[in-house]
Design an enzyme around this catalytic site. Structure first.
Site, PDB file in Angstrom:
ATOM      1  N   ARG A  55      -3.856  -7.161  -5.663  1.00 48.19           N
ATOM      2  CA  ARG A  55      -2.755  -6.728  -6.533  1.00 48.19           C
ATOM      3  C   ARG A  55      -2.543  -7.686  -7.705  1.00 48.19           C
ATOM      4  NH1 ARG A  55       1.724  -4.366  -2.249  1.00 48.19           N
ATOM      5  NH2 ARG A  55       1.154  -2.180  -2.521  1.00 48.19           N
ATOM      6  N   LYS A 102       1.691   5.262  12.002  1.00 44.52           N
ATOM      7  CA  LYS A 102       2.783   6.201  12.262  1.00 44.52           C
ATOM      8  C   LYS A 102       2.614   7.586  11.640  1.00 44.52           C
ATOM      9  CE  LYS A 102       6.651   2.970  12.441  1.00 44.52           C
ATOM     10  NZ  LYS A 102       7.662   2.796  11.393  1.00 44.52           N
ATOM     11  N   GLY A 133      -2.023  -0.202   0.155  1.00 43.40           N
ATOM     12  CA  GLY A 133      -2.166  -1.624   0.388  1.00 43.40           C
ATOM     13  C   GLY A 133      -3.122  -1.897   1.538  1.00 43.40           C
ATOM     14  N   GLY A 142       2.701   3.566  -0.233  1.00 41.77           N
ATOM     15  CA  GLY A 142       3.785   4.547  -0.267  1.00 41.77           C
ATOM     16  C   GLY A 142       3.818   5.296  -1.585  1.00 41.77           C
TER      17      GLY A 142
END
Ligand code: 3PG
Ligand code: MG
Length: 397
Positions: free
Chosen positions: A39, A204, A354, A378
């Protein structure tokens, strides 16, 4: 959306340019060292161009999720060091975000110099739901710039002061990274070349439900691995031992499977272990033979082969989320196998996130063999969901 080139056309020499970056890099828990600087490297085109043009560059970012107060484990100081190394020039680090250190650091900048402010989330105003509290913090930040550049693609889905409220206060443009990310992702939501195959992993299901809903009508194939596959396997009536399971979502997964028209592909074999540990005893089993006392930590070789065959047909690929616990070598083969299949496919491939991006680098894969590696996890998922992203909306205003 105005871009960096528009800002350059106006001239930036001697002007203070506030750059919101996403320098939220993973740190080693023991040593605090940066474990993946992707990043930081991703904002070099924007920051470097501003330096070259003689701007006074004030970079700000969040790191981790501190609770609105200074917390040394989330300091951006190591990031300032690495950014300086990569730029080949020192980065002046302010030990606070909008306090005395920040004010003097910004005031002392010469043309073409770079400052980095301390973690934005050391201030409650950054993430506050209260408009006035966010606005007050945004006022303080905006005072450090004559113009604002958003290059924090990984944070554009956050309605935070530095992402959403500052651009309302300053002339604002999209940085090179944000522009490239939006260009690439808009290809996927527009008219992707087919077959369009999406691979989703990660722990998840709850994080991915919205994107699965949004993608099902669009994709040709949806391959599901990672911890989230066990809730789907359970929905097929299989026993999953002590694997990750979101019980309250089993019904939802069953419903998705029914509606998917056969587009969803699930693992046929998995690697199960006695414990969540790098040295745990483990074996590969069929998904209908998961022992009640063991947990699945990776997809198995037959699944890799099946998924790889689907990927080899694809013309467009989006991948988000590891297939297993790739940080532990015993459970990395699934993620590696899928990553390799993606690089071999004659397709335009986008790696979102990420974690998946870090996996590509941690496994030593060649980044250039992917079409695009997004810096946003996200953010890229929410983009594909078709949600309005506060950071992009703010730039478009
Ligand atoms: C990320 O790592 O996903 C981005 O930096 C956003 O961080 P956040 O999820 O803590 O807002
Ligand atoms: Mg995140």
């Amino acid at each position: 959306m105005r871009t960096l080139d528009d800002l350059f056309a106006e001239g930036v020499s001697g002007r203070r340019v506030l750059v919101r970056a996403d320098l939220n890099v993973p740190l080693d828990k023991q040593t605090g060292a940066i474990t993946d600087d992707g990043r930081i490297r991703a904002v070099l085109p924007t920051v470097g161009a501003l330096v070259e043009a003689g701007a006074k560059v004030v970079v700000c970012s969040h790191l981790g999720r501190p609770k609105g107060a200074p917390d040394p484990q989330f300091s951006l100081r190591p990031v300032a060091g690495r950014l300086g190394e990569l730029l080949g020039a020192p980065v002046h680090f302010a030990t606070d975000t909008v306090g005395d250190s920040a004010r003097s650091t910004v005031a002392d900048l010469a043309d073409g110099q770079v400052a980095l402010l301390e973690n934005l989330r050391f201030n409650a105003g950054e993430t506050s739901k209260d408009e006035a509290e966010r606005g007050a913090f945004a006022d303080q930040l905006a005072a450090f710039g004559d113009a604002y550049v958003d290059d924090a693609f990984g944070a554009v889905h956050r309605k935070h002061a530095s992402v959403y409220d500052v651009p309302a206060r300053l002339p604002h443009v999209a940085g090179r990274l944000v522009l490239r990310e939006v260009e690439v992702l808009s290809k996927l939501t527009g008219d992707p070349e087919r077959p369009y195959v999406v691979v989703l992993g990660g722990s998840k299901v709850s994080d991915k439900l919205a994107v699965i809903e949004a993608l099902l009508p669009t994709v040709d194939r949806l391959l599901i691995g990672g911890g989230m596959c066990f809730t789907f396997l359970k929905a097929q009536g299989l026993e999953v031992g002590t694997s990750l399971l979101e019980k309250d979502l089993v019904e939802t997964c069953r419903n998705l499977l029914e509606r998917s028209g056969g587009k969803i592909m699930l693992p046929v074999d998995v690697v199960v272990a006695d414990a969540f540990a790098p040295d745990a005893a483990h074996d590969t089993v069929r998904v209908d033979g998961i022992p009640s006392h063991r947990l699945g930590l990776d997809i198995g070789p037959e699944t890799v082969a099946g998924f790889s065959a689907a990927l080899s047909q694809a013309k467009t690929i989006f991948w988000n989320g590891p297939m297993g616990v790739f940080e532990m070598p015993a459970f990395a083969a699934g993620t590696r196998g899928i990553a390799e299949a993606i690089t071999k496919a004659d397709a335009f491939s986008v790696v979102g996130g990420g974690d998946s991006a870090a996996a590509v680098r941690a496994l030593g894969l060649d980044e250039s063999s992917f079409g695009h590696i997004s810096t946003g996890g996200g953010a890229s998922l929410e983009y594909l969901e078709g949600k309005a992203l506060p950071g992009i909306a703010a730039l478009e205003n």
